[in-house]
Design an enzyme around this catalytic site. Structure first.
Site, PDB file in Angstrom:
ATOM      1  N   TYR A  18      27.249  19.101  20.829  1.00  0.00           N
ATOM      2  CA  TYR A  18      26.451  19.867  21.798  1.00  0.00           C
ATOM      3  C   TYR A  18      26.986  19.615  23.213  1.00  0.00           C
ATOM      4  O   TYR A  18      27.194  20.550  23.981  1.00  0.00           O
ATOM      5  CB  TYR A  18      24.977  19.471  21.689  1.00  0.00           C
ATOM      6  N   HIS A  22      28.975  22.355  25.779  1.00  0.00           N
ATOM      7  CA  HIS A  22      28.484  22.645  27.123  1.00  0.00           C
ATOM      8  C   HIS A  22      29.491  22.229  28.201  1.00  0.00           C
ATOM      9  O   HIS A  22      29.559  22.863  29.253  1.00  0.00           O
ATOM     10  CB  HIS A  22      27.115  21.996  27.355  1.00  0.00           C
ATOM     11  N   TYR A  41      20.698  24.574  36.747  1.00  0.00           N
ATOM     12  CA  TYR A  41      20.274  24.501  35.344  1.00  0.00           C
ATOM     13  C   TYR A  41      20.699  23.143  34.818  1.00  0.00           C
ATOM     14  O   TYR A  41      21.880  22.824  34.808  1.00  0.00           O
ATOM     15  CB  TYR A  41      20.943  25.626  34.562  1.00  0.00           C
ATOM     16  N   TRP A  76      26.793  33.178  22.477  1.00  0.00           N
ATOM     17  CA  TRP A  76      26.555  31.752  22.712  1.00  0.00           C
ATOM     18  C   TRP A  76      25.518  31.217  21.735  1.00  0.00           C
ATOM     19  O   TRP A  76      25.688  30.146  21.168  1.00  0.00           O
ATOM     20  CB  TRP A  76      26.124  31.512  24.158  1.00  0.00           C
ATOM     21  N   TRP A  77      24.438  31.945  21.529  1.00  0.00           N
ATOM     22  CA  TRP A  77      23.413  31.501  20.583  1.00  0.00           C
ATOM     23  C   TRP A  77      23.993  31.356  19.177  1.00  0.00           C
ATOM     24  O   TRP A  77      23.692  30.394  18.481  1.00  0.00           O
ATOM     25  CB  TRP A  77      22.243  32.471  20.561  1.00  0.00           C
TER      26      TRP A  77
END
Length: 104
Positions: A18, A22, A41, A76-77
């Site tokens: 993860y 990112h 963010y 992306w999802w």
């Protein structure tokens, strides 16, 4: 300025992947986030529970509601779906968080 916070959940054994994904955020996704009015963010991890806590800062005229329709967001999802709990369509499951305190 508006803030939004929510919780997501990783699957066991996916923390490093993860983080890696990112760290290599796609430029076209970063552009879509900025274009939607997100100017700050952050995502935090609770290593004990694998809960992710996201905090967004949005410009007042934001278009965040349009993000789910963007092709780059859907890609992306799909890319992240193997790492976290998702809804149908691979959108990450989100639990909204209520702001209880703010110090500025």
């Amino acid at each position: 300025m508006t803030s939004r916070a929510f919780r997501m959940k990783l699957k066991p054994g996916t923390v490093e992947e993860y983080r890696r994904r990112h760290d290599e955020l796609w430029p076209d996704l970063a552009r879509a986030l900025r274009d939607a009015g997100i100017y700050d963010y952050s995502i935090f991890l609770d290593e004990e529970t694998l809960h992710l806590f996201a905090v967004l800062k949005l410009w007042p005229d934001n278009k965040i509601a349009e993000l789910p329709q963007k092709e780059v967001m859907k890609r992306w999802w799909d890319y992240m779906a193997d790492l976290m709990e998702v809804e149908p369509g691979n959108r990450p499951r989100e639990w909204p968080l209520e702001q209880m305190f703010h110090f500025a």
